[in-house]
Write a protein that holds these residues in place. Structure first.
Motif, short mmCIF file in Angstrom:
data_model
loop_
_atom_site.label_atom_id
_atom_site.label_comp_id
_atom_site.label_asym_id
_atom_site.label_seq_id
_atom_site.Cartn_x
_atom_site.Cartn_y
_atom_site.Cartn_z
N GLN A 203 -6.51 26.88 -19.17
CA GLN A 203 -6.78 25.83 -18.27
C GLN A 203 -8.06 25.84 -17.74
O GLN A 203 -8.41 26.72 -17.16
CB GLN A 203 -5.33 25.57 -17.13
N PRO A 204 -8.85 24.68 -17.77
CA PRO A 204 -10.17 24.54 -17.02
C PRO A 204 -9.81 24.64 -15.42
O PRO A 204 -9.04 23.96 -14.98
CB PRO A 204 -10.84 23.39 -17.55
N LYS A 205 -10.54 25.72 -14.77
CA LYS A 205 -10.60 25.77 -13.41
C LYS A 205 -11.55 24.74 -12.59
O LYS A 205 -12.69 24.73 -12.92
CB LYS A 205 -10.85 27.21 -12.83
N PRO A 206 -11.01 24.04 -11.66
CA PRO A 206 -11.79 22.81 -11.06
C PRO A 206 -12.60 23.73 -9.55
O PRO A 206 -11.65 24.58 -9.19
CB PRO A 206 -10.77 21.88 -10.58
N PHE A 207 -13.75 23.44 -9.58
CA PHE A 207 -14.44 23.76 -8.29
C PHE A 207 -15.22 22.73 -7.72
O PHE A 207 -15.42 21.82 -8.21
CB PHE A 207 -15.68 24.83 -8.57
N ARG A 208 -15.39 22.59 -6.29
CA ARG A 208 -15.89 21.51 -5.68
C ARG A 208 -17.25 21.72 -5.14
O ARG A 208 -17.69 23.09 -4.74
CB ARG A 208 -14.95 21.18 -4.39
N LEU A 209 -18.11 20.72 -5.29
CA LEU A 209 -19.47 20.76 -4.71
C LEU A 209 -19.36 20.25 -3.34
O LEU A 209 -18.32 19.98 -2.82
CB LEU A 209 -20.52 19.86 -5.26
N ILE A 218 -14.31 27.36 -17.67
CA ILE A 218 -12.99 27.98 -18.34
C ILE A 218 -13.36 29.50 -18.26
O ILE A 218 -14.37 29.96 -18.67
CB ILE A 218 -13.43 27.68 -19.68
N PRO A 219 -12.27 30.33 -17.81
CA PRO A 219 -12.43 31.62 -17.32
C PRO A 219 -12.88 32.43 -18.62
O PRO A 219 -12.19 32.42 -19.50
CB PRO A 219 -11.11 32.15 -16.98
N ILE A 220 -13.77 33.14 -18.33
CA ILE A 220 -14.61 33.89 -19.47
C ILE A 220 -13.73 35.12 -20.15
O ILE A 220 -13.73 35.23 -21.41
CB ILE A 220 -15.93 34.38 -19.25
N ARG A 221 -13.20 35.95 -19.26
CA ARG A 221 -12.24 36.83 -19.80
C ARG A 221 -11.24 36.29 -20.75
O ARG A 221 -10.69 37.03 -21.71
CB ARG A 221 -11.86 37.56 -18.55
N GLU A 222 -10.48 35.30 -20.39
CA GLU A 222 -9.52 34.75 -21.14
C GLU A 222 -10.04 34.23 -22.48
O GLU A 222 -9.44 34.53 -23.46
CB GLU A 222 -8.67 33.56 -20.48
N LEU A 223 -11.38 33.57 -22.32
CA LEU A 223 -11.85 33.22 -23.58
C LEU A 223 -11.87 34.51 -24.46
O LEU A 223 -11.77 34.65 -25.89
CB LEU A 223 -13.17 32.64 -23.33
N PRO A 621 -16.55 15.28 -16.76
CA PRO A 621 -16.22 16.82 -16.93
C PRO A 621 -14.99 17.10 -16.91
O PRO A 621 -14.38 17.96 -17.72
CB PRO A 621 -16.92 17.36 -15.59
N TYR A 622 -14.18 16.47 -16.15
CA TYR A 622 -12.80 16.92 -16.28
C TYR A 622 -12.10 16.29 -17.54
O TYR A 622 -11.36 17.07 -18.18
CB TYR A 622 -11.91 16.08 -15.05
N SER A 623 -12.28 15.04 -18.23
CA SER A 623 -11.60 14.61 -19.12
C SER A 623 -12.17 15.59 -20.34
O SER A 623 -11.43 15.84 -21.16
CB SER A 623 -12.01 13.31 -19.35
N LEU A 624 -13.61 15.82 -20.42
CA LEU A 624 -13.94 16.66 -21.41
C LEU A 624 -13.48 18.11 -21.68
O LEU A 624 -12.88 18.44 -22.54
CB LEU A 624 -15.58 16.71 -21.67
N SER A 625 -13.49 18.64 -20.24
CA SER A 625 -13.01 20.07 -20.33
C SER A 625 -11.43 20.17 -20.85
O SER A 625 -10.97 20.98 -21.62
CB SER A 625 -13.05 20.61 -18.99
N LYS A 626 -10.67 19.05 -20.32
CA LYS A 626 -9.24 19.03 -20.68
C LYS A 626 -8.74 18.94 -22.05
O LYS A 626 -8.13 19.69 -22.77
CB LYS A 626 -8.42 18.07 -19.67
#
Length: 741
Positions: A203-209, A218-223, A621-626
């Motif tokens: 699951q992509p992790k969202p962060f806010r500006l 996308i968490p690198i360790r999981e990848l 970004p949300y749509s593409l990452s999902k």
């Protein structure tokens, strides 16, 4: 108020909301009428037990409301009210029924329209409890096919609905299973929920500006754990020593470590007009691995981060800030490494960030360098300014790849602390990965794809066409080019204007034109001195795009002569200057083709395709990452094991019938002209004519051939993956040996 009048208001308000949706109304104007609509719909259903409405329009409105609730920058009070209404609507959905049209569309008899696209989130759990193990296995397999159609083939909801009728034929006698599968086919929401149950899903992790816009990581360790580490890669890492790696890897102590590569670039997902283009541009980071054998498969390149550059520009944060989640995970990996079970034994694998690649401007942005090819240009390799680009004196050039990390720190500190200090290498600020302690002078190899394909090739080929027009005539040149039909990468567009020749096409189309021009105009081989700049361009391409380590002396000689000819023809540009450093950079990093950016740009096309049929551009970004993460488990499959026998055209490893030759890895005096592909014992073989070089021309790399065997069979693994080309001139056959094996 009567039931009939309330029905009328409900329908008119839904039509109004749907109109807002189609008109692209701002979120702040869409949310209040949606809240009012749900506040009216809820009591009506509580009183009457159900409501008949247009479910397709309600589905679209509900999708819009849910997207706004997740990604919009509404006021806190309005957002809370909107979220409450969205949750209320989810509870009401099972009690909604489709309004019957007076002239319903014809549908297959076995297709029953589904009541909603938003159903109880516990649906999948209920299915598992209700169905037997055998039926649930059928249900799961059907869901995988439906999801595969959506994320791999970009099928629309309507297409999936009708395709599902073919999937359901297998269990038409099981109405419960059929109904569950049909509900899944008609619900994008359920498809997304099902995708998340896959063990490989991340699951992509969202962060806010600080301006409330979102970016995704996308968490690198999981990848690494789920997609990248495997037995073969771990064995390669364990077999590395100081003697079988490049000087760059050896000097930095990267041998025996998992070497991560980061690619960064900005691209537009569509072609909107004027200022809207900023809204539809995204910046992406991809993850690749340096240890393994070169691969260009998109399944081996993973999306790591994505954001809108315009969102970042309109915030008070920098690239250094936006990279914080990634940098923190990197530091943990550097400190702890990662464990892997090989042959029932846990192996500790150290991890490092070895390369940052991208086109020249993207790399400059990530590393805090000046982004300019104009008068402000400074070469990041040698520090030469724009005013000295025309100089051919390279005897005293010191390349920055030999500078230490301490020298980089001193220089960046001087830039930040000393007023009017100008870094000779164009350093303007800290790099986006400054927390990781990277040596900016060394971490970014050359970008051969953009230097050549998007740089000098078009200019040089245009000059060669001008020479050909003088020698052969404009009509002959134009007609010869138009009559050449055996392009592999597609024909590009050349505008043969009286004064200037304009070449338009993709990068590999331009490279193919450069190497195959000699087939269209073989007369050039008779007077190579008249086309010296062209044949030296061919030699540069021959060496730098090779996956093998070239002879550095030969490469240095070819590059030096090519640069001299470019300067004689008035081509003293930054990209020509970058090419002058290729011999020393190749000696330091190894074959530069490993870092060519063309394979990453193909992933851009894949991401664009994920949104090509989507109408949801509220949060790109949300749509593409999902969508990308939903597709990853389908891409991450073992290489296909072919059925025994002749391969069908859809499984050809490379095209047939386009004069393509492939050299034998064991001996580049032999080339095979493929006529057929066959599978035997899980291995693919190439059948065709075997040609032998009889007269080698190392200046042009166009060699004379004779037919050695009319029929031969070679394992595909024993052939180069690079194309050479067969052509005939003056009664003899030649091989256009375009790139060294």
């Amino acid at each position: 108020m009567s039931k009939k009048s309330i029905y009328g208001k409900l329908r008119s308000r839904l039509e109004r909301l749907f109109g807002f949706l189609e008109a692209g109304t701002l979120d702040v104007y869409f949310a209040p009428p949606y809240i009012e609509y749900i506040q009216m719909l809820g009591p009506f259903i509580d009183e009457h037990g159900k409501a008949n409405i247009n479910l397709k329009k309600f589905q679209a409105v509900q999708d819009k409301a849910e997207n706004i609730s997740m990604s919009s920058d509404l006021s806190l009070s309005l957002k809370e009210a909107l979220q409450s209404s969205v949750n209320r609507a989810r509870q009401l959905i099972p009690k909604l029924f489709q309004v019957q049209s007076r002239q319903p569309e014809e549908e297959p008899e076995d297709i029953v329209p589904i009541s909603s696209d938003r159903v109880d989130s516990e649906f999948l759990m209920d299915v598992k409890k209700t169905l037997s193990d055998a039926d649930y296995a059928l249900f799961e397999a059907t869901c995988q096919r439906i999801l595969g159609d959506r994320v791999l083939h970009n099928a629309t909801g309507k297409s999936i609905h009708y395709l599902s009728s073919f999937y359901l034929n297998a269990f038409c006698n099981n109405p419960t299973l059929s109904n569950y599968a049909l509900r899944m086919a008609d619900s994008s929401y359920l498809q997304e929920k099902f995708a998340m149950t896959n063990p490989l899903h991340i699951q992509p992790k969202p962060f806010r500006l600080d301006n409330k816009k979102s970016y995704y990581y996308i968490p690198i360790r999981e990848l690494l754990v789920k997609y990248i580490l495997n037995d073969d890669l771990v064995r390669i890492i364990n077999q590395e020593t100081t003697t079988n790696v490049t000087p760059y890897v050896r000097n930095n102590g990267f041998n025996g470590k998992l070497r991560l590569m980061i690619y960064g670039d900005e691209f537009g997902i569509c072609n909107p007009l004027r200022d809207s283009s900023k809204k539809y541009k995204v910046y992406v980071l991809y993850l690749d691995i340096d240890n393994r054998q070169y691969t260009s498969k998109k399944k081996d390149i993973h999306l790591l981060m994505i954001w809108c550059p315009d969102d970042l520009k309109n915030s008070n944060q920098s690239l250094l800030d936006i990279m914080s989640p990634l940098s923190e995970d990197f530091l943990c990996l550097f400190r702890d490494g990662i464990s892997y079970a090989l042959n029932d034994r846990q192996i500790h694998i150290p991890v490092c960030l070895s390369h940052i690649v991208g086109d020249n401007l993207s790399v400059a942005e990530l590393l805090g360098l000046r982004r300019s090819f104009g008068y402000a240009f400074a070469c990041r390799h040698c520090g030469i300014p724009h005013t000295r680009l025309s100089s051919l004196d390279d005897t005293s050039t010191h390349l920055a790849i030999h500078n230490s990390y301490d020298s980089y720190k001193n220089e960046v500190n001087s830039v930040l602390s000393i007023k009017n200090f100008a870094s000779p290498y164009g350093i303007t600020c800290r790099s986006a990965f400054d927390k990781l302690g990277i040596n900016v002078f060394q971490i970014a190899p050359a970008d051969i794809f953009h230097d050549l394909a998007e740089g000098v090739i078009s200019t040089i080929i245009a000059k060669v066409f001008e020479i050909l027009k003088v020698k052969l005539g404009s009509d002959t040149v134009r007609n010869r080019f138009k009559s050449f039909k055996i392009w592999v990468n597609g024909k590009l567009d050349i505008n043969f204007q009286p004064k200037t020749i304009k070449i338009r096409g993709k990068g590999w189309q331009k490279i193919e034109l450069a190497v195959r021009l000699v087939e269209i105009f073989p007369e050039m081989m008779e007077n190579p001195s008249d086309y010296a700049i062209y044949f030296h361009l061919r030699k540069v391409i021959f060496f730098v795009f090779s996956p093998s380590m070239p002879n550095i002396c030969e490469l240095r000689s070819s590059v030096r002569e090519f640069i001299r000819l470019c300067h004689e023809n008035g081509l003293a540009t930054p990209k020509v200057h970058f090419i002058s450093h290729y011999p020393e950079l190749t000696e330091f990093y190894g074959p530069l083709s490993r870092f060519s950016t063309d394979k990453y740009e193909r992933v851009h096309s894949y991401l664009k395709n994920l949104l090509s049929l989507s109408k949801n551009f509220l949060n790109v970004p949300y749509s593409l990452s999902k969508r990308n993460q939903m597709a990853q488990p389908f891409l991450h499959v073992v290489d296909k094991i072919y059925d025994e026998g002749i391969l069908s055209s859809s499984h050809y490893p490379f095209p047939l019938g386009r004069s393509i030759l492939r050299s034998l890895l064991s001996n580049d005096c032999y080339f095979i002209e493929a006529r057929q592909f066959a599978a035997r014992d899980s291995e693919v073989f190439v059948r065709g004519k075997l040609w032998k070089v009889t007269d080698r021309n190392i200046e042009s790399n166009v060699h004379k051939l004779e037919l050695n065997l009319d029929s031969n069979e070679i394992p595909l693994a024993g052939l180069s993956h690079l194309n050479s080309y067969l052509f005939k001139f003056q009664g003899s056959y030649f091989v256009n040996y375009s790139m060294m094996k």
